[in-house]
Design a protein around this motif. Structure first.
Motif, PDB file in Angstrom:
ATOM      1  N   THR A  11       0.833  -1.201   0.000  1.00 18.33           N
ATOM      2  CA  THR A  11       0.000   0.000   0.000  1.00 18.33           C
ATOM      3  C   THR A  11       0.870   1.256   0.000  1.00 18.33           C
ATOM      4  O   THR A  11       1.991   1.247   0.516  1.00 18.33           O
ATOM      5  N   VAL A  13       2.333   5.227   0.621  1.00 14.27           N
ATOM      6  CA  VAL A  13       2.561   6.162   1.724  1.00 14.27           C
ATOM      7  C   VAL A  13       2.603   7.570   1.152  1.00 14.27           C
ATOM      8  O   VAL A  13       3.216   7.812   0.118  1.00 14.27           O
ATOM      9  N   LYS A  30       0.250   5.739   5.848  1.00 12.19           N
ATOM     10  CA  LYS A  30       0.255   4.518   5.031  1.00 12.19           C
ATOM     11  C   LYS A  30      -1.198   4.108   4.823  1.00 12.19           C
ATOM     12  O   LYS A  30      -1.913   3.772   5.769  1.00 12.19           O
ATOM     13  N   GLU A  32      -3.959   1.917   4.008  1.00 13.27           N
ATOM     14  CA  GLU A  32      -4.361   0.518   3.878  1.00 13.27           C
ATOM     15  C   GLU A  32      -5.668   0.350   3.104  1.00 13.27           C
ATOM     16  O   GLU A  32      -6.061  -0.774   2.789  1.00 13.27           O
ATOM     17  N   GLU A 162       7.294  -4.105   4.815  1.00 10.85           N
ATOM     18  CA  GLU A 162       6.942  -2.922   4.020  1.00 10.85           C
ATOM     19  C   GLU A 162       7.305  -1.631   4.744  1.00 10.85           C
ATOM     20  O   GLU A 162       7.532  -0.602   4.106  1.00 10.85           O
ATOM     21  N   PHE A 163       7.341  -1.667   6.075  1.00 13.21           N
ATOM     22  CA  PHE A 163       7.578  -0.458   6.862  1.00 13.21           C
ATOM     23  C   PHE A 163       9.061  -0.166   7.053  1.00 13.21           C
ATOM     24  O   PHE A 163       9.423   0.897   7.533  1.00 13.21           O
ATOM     25  N   TYR A 166      11.035   2.887   4.823  1.00 16.20           N
ATOM     26  CA  TYR A 166      10.806   4.318   5.022  1.00 16.20           C
ATOM     27  C   TYR A 166      11.620   4.835   6.200  1.00 16.20           C
ATOM     28  O   TYR A 166      12.005   4.088   7.089  1.00 16.20           O
ATOM     29  N   LEU A 284       5.208   7.775  11.010  1.00 15.61           N
ATOM     30  CA  LEU A 284       4.510   7.025   9.962  1.00 15.61           C
ATOM     31  C   LEU A 284       3.270   6.413  10.606  1.00 15.61           C
ATOM     32  O   LEU A 284       3.381   5.584  11.517  1.00 15.61           O
ATOM     33  N   ILE A 286      -0.363   4.367  10.484  1.00 19.42           N
ATOM     34  CA  ILE A 286      -1.137   3.361   9.759  1.00 19.42           C
ATOM     35  C   ILE A 286      -2.591   3.801   9.683  1.00 19.42           C
ATOM     36  O   ILE A 286      -3.260   3.961  10.704  1.00 19.42           O
TER      37      ILE A 286
END
Length: 335
Positions: A11, A13, A30, A32, A162-163, A166, A284, A286
């Motif tokens: 997904t 950002v 981010k 979702e 995925e995190f 960044y 960041l 979610i």
């Protein structure tokens, strides 16, 4: 040839550029909602099913029975249709009419509890109903998103990756079952111990402590703390009122073109509080789901009015955040 399963994850950002973000600080979101069923629960459902198949707890062509307040049921129903499983979702009166139609569109069975539990919520009533249904159909599989360690384990092993790409100081997410936030936090900290985690919850939830009282937001909070909530991975906590989370949703839609769910509004507002009251420079956050699930509630003026919510505009939200900052500085001065 791709299956719908292959569209889960990865997904986008984006950086939120808005006057509520303190100068020289950054808030990344981010999104979702870019999963096929518009929420992070697509990831959770996929992980629970994959792990259950591998362990032999779920047989091909079998049935899944789960308690849900909305999004996980959609995800399980979608995957049931795509992978050939029967699905029964146990819901309560807080579920939206659109979610009910969503389940049925995928061919899932819907079972609704109508009596609240002793705390005044419905989660324990739903779980009790799941256990009744399992007695009637003992070969069925209960994913049990609340206490099944497969939930955080999947997010630790898969979603957390995925995190890692960044650059930020703090990861922010909401707690309910605790699965996705605890799992992602564990995975991130195993690779980078310097990353901090902000756990956000709604006022009235008992997940982070205190007694339960009813609240309006759906898909966040619980009347108890599930075993999938691992407090040891959380460095900061913020509790947000319904009115601020809902106002944040409205603001992001009207001023940023972002149509987000209530839990996303909650996380965004909590992240702003931390940016305003600490030396944290970047977060960041979610954003668990889309606002399309809540057009007849959070985004409906009549519903908001009936619930007694007064929408706070940018000026009022900024005033609250400034007051929070002043209170924080005063506490530090007297510490």
């Amino acid at each position: 040839m791709l299956n719908i399963v292959d569209s889960i994850g990865c997904t986008p950002v984006l950086e939120l550029r808005h006057p509520l973000v303190p100068k020289n600080k950054k808030l990344f979101l981010k999104l979702e909602q870019f999963n096929p069923n518009l929420s992070i629960k697509d990831r959770t459902a996929l992980g629970l099913i994959q792990y259950a198949l591998k362990a032999g707890k779920l047989q091909p062509g079998g049935r899944i029975i789960e308690s849900t307040s909305g999004n996980l049921g959609k995800s399980l129903a979608m995957l049931g249709a795509a992978l050939g499983f029967g699905v029964t979702v146990v819901v309560d009166p807080k579920v939206s009419s659109s979610a009910l139609n969503w389940y049925k569109a995928y061919g899932a069975n819907v079972d609704m509890v109508t009596e609240p539990d002793q705390s005044g919520g419905y989660q324990q009533s739903r779980i009790a109903r799941v256990k009744q249904l399992l007695k009637l159909e003992p070969t069925a599989y209960w994913p049990n998103q609340y206490d099944n360690p497969d939930n955080p384990d999947y997010h630790c092993e898969t979603t957390a990756k995925e995190f890692l790409q960044y650059d930020y100081d703090v990861l922010a997410g909401c707690v309910s079952t605790g699965g996705h936030l605890s799992g992602i936090a564990k995975g991130l900290k195993s690779h980078n111990p310097n990353i901090k985690v902000l756990a956000c919850d709604v006022k009235g939830s008992a997940v982070l402590g205190g007694s339960f009282s009813p609240y309006l937001l759906n898909g966040v909070g619980l009347a108890w703390r599930s075993s999938n909530t691992h407090l040891e991975y959380f460095d900061y906590t913020v509790i947000v009122e319904d009115k601020h989370a809902i106002s944040m949703c409205r603001l992001l839609a009207r001023e940023c073109g972002l149509l987000l769910g209530g839990s996303a509004g909650l996380v965004a507002f909590a992240a702003l509080q931390l940016l305003h009251t600490s030396d944290v420079n970047s977060i960041l956050a979610i954003m668990p789901d889309s606002g399309t699930n809540y057009l007849d509630t959070l985004y409906d003026d009549n519903w908001v009015r009936e619930k007694g919510i007064v929408i706070q505009d940018t000026v009022k939200l900024r005033k609250f955040l400034s007051a929070t900052t002043d209170a924080q500085q005063e506490r530090m001065a007297h510490a």
